[in-house]
Design a protein around this motif. Structure first.
Motif, PDB file in Angstrom:
ATOM      1  N   LEU A  34     -77.126 -44.046   8.913  1.00 55.88           N
ATOM      2  CA  LEU A  34     -77.607 -42.699   9.686  1.00 55.88           C
ATOM      3  C   LEU A  34     -78.628 -42.863   9.515  1.00 55.88           C
ATOM      4  N   SER A  35     -79.708 -42.034  10.206  1.00 60.01           N
ATOM      5  CA  SER A  35     -81.336 -41.388  10.366  1.00 60.01           C
ATOM      6  C   SER A  35     -81.097 -40.169  10.840  1.00 60.01           C
ATOM      7  N   PHE A  36     -82.605 -40.192   9.676  1.00 57.07           N
ATOM      8  CA  PHE A  36     -82.887 -39.278  10.368  1.00 57.07           C
ATOM      9  C   PHE A  36     -83.620 -38.635  11.939  1.00 57.07           C
ATOM     10  N   ASN A  37     -83.705 -39.292  12.807  1.00 55.40           N
ATOM     11  CA  ASN A  37     -84.628 -39.728  13.985  1.00 55.40           C
ATOM     12  C   ASN A  37     -83.261 -39.822  15.154  1.00 55.40           C
ATOM     13  N   PHE A  38     -82.051 -39.881  14.834  1.00 56.23           N
ATOM     14  CA  PHE A  38     -80.103 -40.333  15.907  1.00 56.23           C
ATOM     15  C   PHE A  38     -80.342 -40.206  17.442  1.00 56.23           C
ATOM     16  N   TYR A  39     -80.783 -38.265  17.041  1.00 52.34           N
ATOM     17  CA  TYR A  39     -80.748 -38.164  18.576  1.00 52.34           C
ATOM     18  C   TYR A  39     -81.995 -38.114  18.815  1.00 52.34           C
ATOM     19  N   ALA A  40     -83.110 -38.338  18.537  1.00 51.87           N
ATOM     20  CA  ALA A  40     -84.126 -38.488  19.311  1.00 51.87           C
ATOM     21  C   ALA A  40     -84.338 -38.747  20.862  1.00 51.87           C
ATOM     22  N   SER A  41     -84.078 -39.538  21.110  1.00 53.26           N
ATOM     23  CA  SER A  41     -84.258 -40.281  22.527  1.00 53.26           C
ATOM     24  C   SER A  41     -82.676 -40.119  23.327  1.00 53.26           C
ATOM     25  N   SER A  42     -82.027 -39.727  23.027  1.00 57.07           N
ATOM     26  CA  SER A  42     -80.307 -39.230  23.769  1.00 57.07           C
ATOM     27  C   SER A  42     -79.739 -37.773  23.825  1.00 57.07           C
ATOM     28  N   CYS A  43     -80.523 -36.876  22.919  1.00 58.84           N
ATOM     29  CA  CYS A  43     -80.384 -35.770  23.069  1.00 58.84           C
ATOM     30  C   CYS A  43     -81.202 -34.797  21.992  1.00 58.84           C
ATOM     31  N   PRO A  44     -82.790 -34.581  22.339  1.00 62.01           N
ATOM     32  CA  PRO A  44     -84.001 -33.911  21.561  1.00 62.01           C
ATOM     33  C   PRO A  44     -83.264 -32.872  20.846  1.00 62.01           C
ATOM     34  N   THR A  45     -82.657 -32.200  21.641  1.00 67.06           N
ATOM     35  CA  THR A  45     -82.729 -31.012  21.378  1.00 67.06           C
ATOM     36  C   THR A  45     -81.128 -30.550  21.036  1.00 67.06           C
ATOM     37  N   ALA A  46     -80.007 -31.435  20.317  1.00 68.88           N
ATOM     38  CA  ALA A  46     -79.167 -31.125  19.202  1.00 68.88           C
ATOM     39  C   ALA A  46     -79.560 -30.696  18.237  1.00 68.88           C
ATOM     40  N   GLU A  47     -79.875 -30.580  17.070  1.00 68.14           N
ATOM     41  CA  GLU A  47     -80.740 -30.157  16.084  1.00 68.14           C
ATOM     42  C   GLU A  47     -81.210 -28.580  16.495  1.00 68.14           C
ATOM     43  N   LEU A  48     -81.735 -28.792  17.715  1.00 65.05           N
ATOM     44  CA  LEU A  48     -82.682 -26.550  17.654  1.00 65.05           C
ATOM     45  C   LEU A  48     -80.914 -26.224  18.276  1.00 65.05           C
ATOM     46  N   ILE A  49     -80.318 -26.821  18.945  1.00 63.88           N
ATOM     47  CA  ILE A  49     -78.450 -25.876  19.509  1.00 63.88           C
ATOM     48  C   ILE A  49     -77.942 -25.584  18.304  1.00 63.88           C
ATOM     49  N   VAL A  50     -77.745 -26.299  17.635  1.00 58.75           N
ATOM     50  CA  VAL A  50     -76.691 -26.442  16.517  1.00 58.75           C
ATOM     51  C   VAL A  50     -77.364 -25.100  15.772  1.00 58.75           C
ATOM     52  N   SER A  51     -78.674 -25.334  15.388  1.00 59.71           N
ATOM     53  CA  SER A  51     -79.344 -24.157  14.869  1.00 59.71           C
ATOM     54  C   SER A  51     -79.357 -22.401  15.140  1.00 59.71           C
ATOM     55  N   ASN A  52     -79.600 -22.387  16.138  1.00 57.16           N
ATOM     56  CA  ASN A  52     -79.504 -21.156  17.771  1.00 57.16           C
ATOM     57  C   ASN A  52     -78.116 -20.721  17.412  1.00 57.16           C
ATOM     58  N   MET A  53     -76.946 -21.250  17.734  1.00 55.60           N
ATOM     59  CA  MET A  53     -75.657 -21.171  17.808  1.00 55.60           C
ATOM     60  C   MET A  53     -75.320 -20.592  16.090  1.00 55.60           C
ATOM     61  N   VAL A  54     -75.921 -20.755  15.029  1.00 54.03           N
ATOM     62  CA  VAL A  54     -75.345 -20.891  13.687  1.00 54.03           C
ATOM     63  C   VAL A  54     -75.999 -19.491  13.488  1.00 54.03           C
ATOM     64  N   ARG A  55     -77.349 -18.683  14.038  1.00 53.88           N
ATOM     65  CA  ARG A  55     -78.219 -17.786  13.672  1.00 53.88           C
ATOM     66  C   ARG A  55     -77.604 -16.490  14.293  1.00 53.88           C
ATOM     67  N   SER A  56     -76.862 -17.339  15.721  1.00 55.79           N
ATOM     68  CA  SER A  56     -76.567 -16.074  16.867  1.00 55.79           C
ATOM     69  C   SER A  56     -75.273 -15.932  16.289  1.00 55.79           C
ATOM     70  N   ALA A  57     -74.508 -16.253  15.683  1.00 57.32           N
ATOM     71  CA  ALA A  57     -72.671 -16.303  14.658  1.00 57.32           C
ATOM     72  C   ALA A  57     -73.192 -15.183  14.257  1.00 57.32           C
ATOM     73  N   SER A  58     -74.270 -15.978  12.723  1.00 59.07           N
ATOM     74  CA  SER A  58     -74.137 -15.388  11.907  1.00 59.07           C
ATOM     75  C   SER A  58     -74.958 -14.000  11.998  1.00 59.07           C
ATOM     76  N   SER A  59     -75.741 -13.406  13.149  1.00 67.13           N
ATOM     77  CA  SER A  59     -76.830 -11.938  12.982  1.00 67.13           C
ATOM     78  C   SER A  59     -75.106 -11.049  13.482  1.00 67.13           C
ATOM     79  N   SER A  60     -74.287 -11.910  13.958  1.00 65.01           N
ATOM     80  CA  SER A  60     -73.029 -10.144  14.242  1.00 65.01           C
ATOM     81  C   SER A  60     -72.353 -10.774  13.070  1.00 65.01           C
ATOM     82  N   ASP A  61     -72.081 -11.085  12.487  1.00 69.70           N
ATOM     83  CA  ASP A  61     -71.701 -11.932  11.005  1.00 69.70           C
ATOM     84  C   ASP A  61     -71.395 -12.649   9.986  1.00 69.70           C
ATOM     85  N   PRO A  62     -72.368 -11.840   8.836  1.00 72.07           N
ATOM     86  CA  PRO A  62     -72.501 -12.136   7.545  1.00 72.07           C
ATOM     87  C   PRO A  62     -71.674 -13.117   7.292  1.00 72.07           C
TER      88      PRO A  62
END
Length: 331
Positions: A34-62
């Motif tokens: 495992l590595s901290f920059n695993f998706y740095a080149s293959s999908c650099p926005t991966a963590e941001l996309i997941v984070s945005n989904m979690v934040r959006s869903a949580s805002s409507s359902d705590p």
């Protein structure tokens, strides 16, 4: 395999936190692939996309953060952190009665759908589950930290493996220690990760055997480690014959905030489950409970370390497993 880690520091404070996490990671028996920059080149926005989904869903359902955190536990404790709990079908982990109350699947599926558009066949469902759980804690006010990725998705999901690998709410200390040790987790990890109960909800039948009502309608405590006033509140919310779908908050004080209130509750004998109460009753763990109750930052630091260990249980990497196109079905 030697893992190479590059530290990029946008701010001094963030750099300090990242370095602490890296040292903790290096000192722990975490998976080297495992590595901290695993998706740095293959999908650099991966963590941001997941984070945005979690934040959006949580805002409507705590309740979403608690659901995502519980989903991670049920995934990692059975077959390792490989998203096997997401697979649908007869006889899968997801079909077992112990998992029918799990939630948060729609958040994982939504994140996967977006990632398949921008980075097809690249980001594993196992990584999405782990990242979503971490981000759920952050969304609820908990600590933020870097987490290594590179997990691959498992192809095996068997309902028969569920019951013997997850904590039951009626477990004794000995039973919990045995299970956690089998996953490579210590007694300190047990106390720390139990702090996940500072958010989330529980079904009435998960704790109703700790008290009952006599023929005159009076409360009878079966588990005397439970505060009587708290038990009365629970009995009102979960009277005899309550619907199986009826729930209460794990933490009656700060229900949707990831904080150290859970440990304060334990000291006040307000642990919802028997498996919670034993932590403060047992001399092997009571001091740690008190330390977390008195200092939230101590709990947060320990949470980071134990969470990283949790998310690397039995991971599949390199040529193991697969990268699913749909999280609900193997390729």
């Amino acid at each position: 395999m030697e893992m190479k880690i590059t530290v990029s520091c946008p701010t001094p404070n963030r750099c300090t936190l990242l370095i602490l996490v890296l040292f903790s990671f290096a000192a722990s028996p975490l998976h080297a692939s495992l590595s901290f920059n695993f998706y740095a080149s293959s999908c650099p926005t991966a963590e941001l996309i997941v984070s945005n989904m979690v934040r959006s869903a949580s805002s409507s359902d705590p309740t979403i953060p608690g659901k995502l955190l519980r989903l991670l536990f049920h995934d990692c404790f059975v077959e390792g952190c490989d998203a096997s709990v997401l697979l649908q079908g007869n006889g899968t982990e997801r079909s077992d009665p112990a998992n029918t109350s799990l939630g948060g699947f729609s958040v994982i599926d939504s994140a996967k759908s977006v990632l398949e558009i921008f980075c097809p066949e690249t980001v594993s469902c196992a990584d999405i589950v782990a990242l979503a759980a971490r981000d759920a804690v952050v969304t609820a006010g908990g600590p933020a930290f870097e987490m290594p990725t590179g997990r691959r998705d498992g192809r095996i999901s068997n309902a028969a493996n569920v019951r013997s690998n997850i904590v039951d709410t009626s477990f004794t200390m000995i039973e919990m220690i045995r299970l956690f040790n089998s996953k490579g987790l210590s007694l300190d990890d047990l106390v720390t990760l139990s702090g996940a109960h500072t958010i989330g909800v529980a079904h009435c039948n998960a704790f109703s055997d700790r008290f009952q009502m006599d023929s005159k309608g009076n409360l009878t405590l079966i588990d005397t480690s439970l505060d009587k006033a708290y038990a009365k509140e629970l009995m009102k919310k979960c009277p005899s014959g309550s619907s199986a779908s009826k729930t209460v908050n794990n933490d009656p004080e700060t229900s949707f905030a990831f904080d150290n209130q859970y440990y304060i509750n334990l000291l006040g004998h307000k642990g919802l489950f028997q498996s919670d109460s034993v932590l403060v009753e047992d001399e092997r763990t009571s001091a740690r409970v008190e330390a977390f109750a008195n200092d939230q930052e101590t709990f947060f630091r320990s949470w980071r370390d134990s969470f990283l260990k949790l998310t690397t249980i039995g991971v599949k990497t390199d040529d193991e497993g697969e990268i699913r196109q749909s999280c609900s079905f193997a390729n």
